[in-house]
Design a protein around this motif. Structure first.
Motif, PDB file in Angstrom:
ATOM      1  N   SER A  67      -2.249  16.168  21.851  1.00  0.00           N
ATOM      2  CA  SER A  67      -1.290  16.653  22.267  1.00  0.00           C
ATOM      3  C   SER A  67      -1.208  18.174  21.553  1.00  0.00           C
ATOM      4  O   SER A  67       0.233  18.913  21.684  1.00  0.00           O
ATOM      5  N   SER A  68      -1.964  18.293  20.672  1.00  0.00           N
ATOM      6  CA  SER A  68      -1.953  19.742  19.857  1.00  0.00           C
ATOM      7  C   SER A  68      -2.193  20.908  20.394  1.00  0.00           C
ATOM      8  O   SER A  68      -2.292  21.936  19.894  1.00  0.00           O
ATOM      9  N   ARG A  89      -8.352  18.686  23.299  1.00  0.00           N
ATOM     10  CA  ARG A  89      -8.395  18.006  24.538  1.00  0.00           C
ATOM     11  C   ARG A  89      -9.840  17.967  25.196  1.00  0.00           C
ATOM     12  O   ARG A  89      -9.975  17.379  26.123  1.00  0.00           O
ATOM     13  N   ALA A 128       3.961  18.759  14.299  1.00  0.00           N
ATOM     14  CA  ALA A 128       4.826  18.455  15.441  1.00  0.00           C
ATOM     15  C   ALA A 128       6.063  19.659  15.775  1.00  0.00           C
ATOM     16  O   ALA A 128       5.941  20.127  16.655  1.00  0.00           O
ATOM     17  N   TRP A 175       6.101  25.987  21.579  1.00  0.00           N
ATOM     18  CA  TRP A 175       6.284  25.829  23.033  1.00  0.00           C
ATOM     19  C   TRP A 175       7.339  26.551  23.335  1.00  0.00           C
ATOM     20  O   TRP A 175       7.482  27.031  24.603  1.00  0.00           O
TER      21      TRP A 175
END
Length: 383
Positions: A23-24, A29, A84, A91
């Motif tokens: 998710s980073s 990914r 996180a 974001w």
């Protein structure tokens, strides 16, 4: 803690870190990044599972690898929350921006992994490197002239098993021999892997200060107490196991009473009793261990749990030797990250009585920061 228990914990934490990396950012990914992470994780856990079977240089290399992994993994878990939060803030900022930065998706996982690995490498030095020898001098006001200068070595929390081998203990005993000690005390948690018990006892018998005086720790007691005690008693000419009992030894030809108390373990194997139950058990043990001690007799006490010290002091012990705490395993700026006990590491004094808490020659979890493996040697001097 068993190898399986720690291993499963590592697998679960690895999954958590892997999911966080997913998710980073886009870079983490990518298939190549995912294959690299999961294949390395699988290889390390495969080596970890087979550590008991590895010998020589392969054992040493495997322990280095697993130690680096555990240090990096624990660091990564601690970093997940701040990273996180950073990702959430980024974001939110990106949503308000007309142009999205193209490099941030790469930098975040790289910094996260880099910091974790750097700490893991630093941790491995403390877990796999050789032990330090901590020398202490204590002054006892009524010490007899014959015991002035008596040197007692304290080795605790050896945890012979996947991360500490009998050869490591043998090297430690050789270090103690070179320091010319009069007595060697093993203050509990000697063995985790029963398959290595006999070579472990062989290593103890290298001591030039015989008999070696040993007590049991919580890892010795559950679930292998009967086997450990039987093996120790087979060596009773060179190793004396003290279970709520005492022995009269004659270092330098001077009589010295050494008492050993048991660890207050719950019947179901729980290592931590409520404080009132623990204190009640320790008082019962004291009554048994000191039964043969005469008033005014020079007395040294071995207790795996350092919380026994006030009882030993009240009973006239000039020195108590303990371990159990591993020094907290993580010390920052000279202080334990978690101070779980009243007596964590080093020398403590209460009146004319002293306590030495050894941080351990080994560990069941290869994680040490600021707390190296150690041997402590206490020299008694007239006050």
């Amino acid at each position: 803690m068993s190898l399986t228990f720690v291993f499963i914990r590592s697998v679960v934490l690895t999954l958590a870190v892997g999911l966080f990396l997913l998710s980073s950012g886009r870079a983490a990914r990518r298939p190549r990044a995912q294959v690299a992470f999961w294949s390395k994780a699988a290889l390390i856990h495969l080596v970890w599972w087979h550590l008991p079977d590895l010998e020589g240089i392969w054992s040493q290399a495997g322990r280095w690898l697993v130690s680096i992994w555990v240090g990096a993994l624990v660091t990564a878990v601690l970093l997940i929350v701040p990273f996180a939060l950073f990702l959430v803030v980024r974001w939110l900022l990106v949503r308000r921006s007309a142009s999205r930065p193209q490099t941030q998706g790469t930098y975040v996982p790289l910094v996260f992994v880099g910091l974790s690995v750097a700490v893991g490498i630093a941790v491995s030095v403390g877990t796999v490197g050789g032990p330090v020898v901590r020398e202490e001098v204590v002054h006892v006001s009524d010490l007899s002239e014959g015991l002035d200068g008596l040197r007692i070595a304290n080795i605790g929390d050896v945890h012979v098993g996947p991360f500490i081998k009998p050869a490591d203990l043998a090297a430690a005993v050789d270090l103690v021999n070179a320091r010319k000690v009069d007595l060697l005390a093993i203050t509990g948690d000697l063995i985790d892997d029963l398959d290595q018990l006999e070579p472990t006892l062989d290593a103890l018998e290298r001591s030039e200060a015989l008999p070696v005086l040993s007590i049991l720790g919580n890892h010795d007691k559950y679930p292998n107490e009967a086997a450990v005690v039987a093996a120790l008693k087979r060596r009773n000419r060179r190793i004396q196991v003290l279970i709520n009992s005492s022995i009269l030894v004659h270092p330098r030809g001077i009589p010295l009473r050494v008492a050993g108390v048991d660890y207050p373990l719950a019947a179901d194997g729980r290592h931590m009793l409520p404080r009132d139950e623990q204190d009640a058990a320790m008082l019962r043990f004291a009554g048994l261990a000191f039964a043969q001690a005469a008033p005014g007799e020079p007395l040294v006490v071995l207790s795996h749990h350092p919380e026994f010290f006030p009882i030993a002091s009240a009973r006239g012990a000039m020195l108590t030797l303990s371990s159990h705490t591993h020094g907290g395993q993580v010390r920052l700026f000279g202080r334990p990250l978690i101070a779980a006990y009243d007596y964590m590491h080093g020398i403590y004094r209460e009146g004319n009585s002293y306590l030495d808490v050894n941080s351990g020659l080994g560990h069941w979890l290869p994680l040490r920061i600021g707390v190296p493996r150690e041997i402590s040697i206490v020299t008694l001097r007239r006050g």
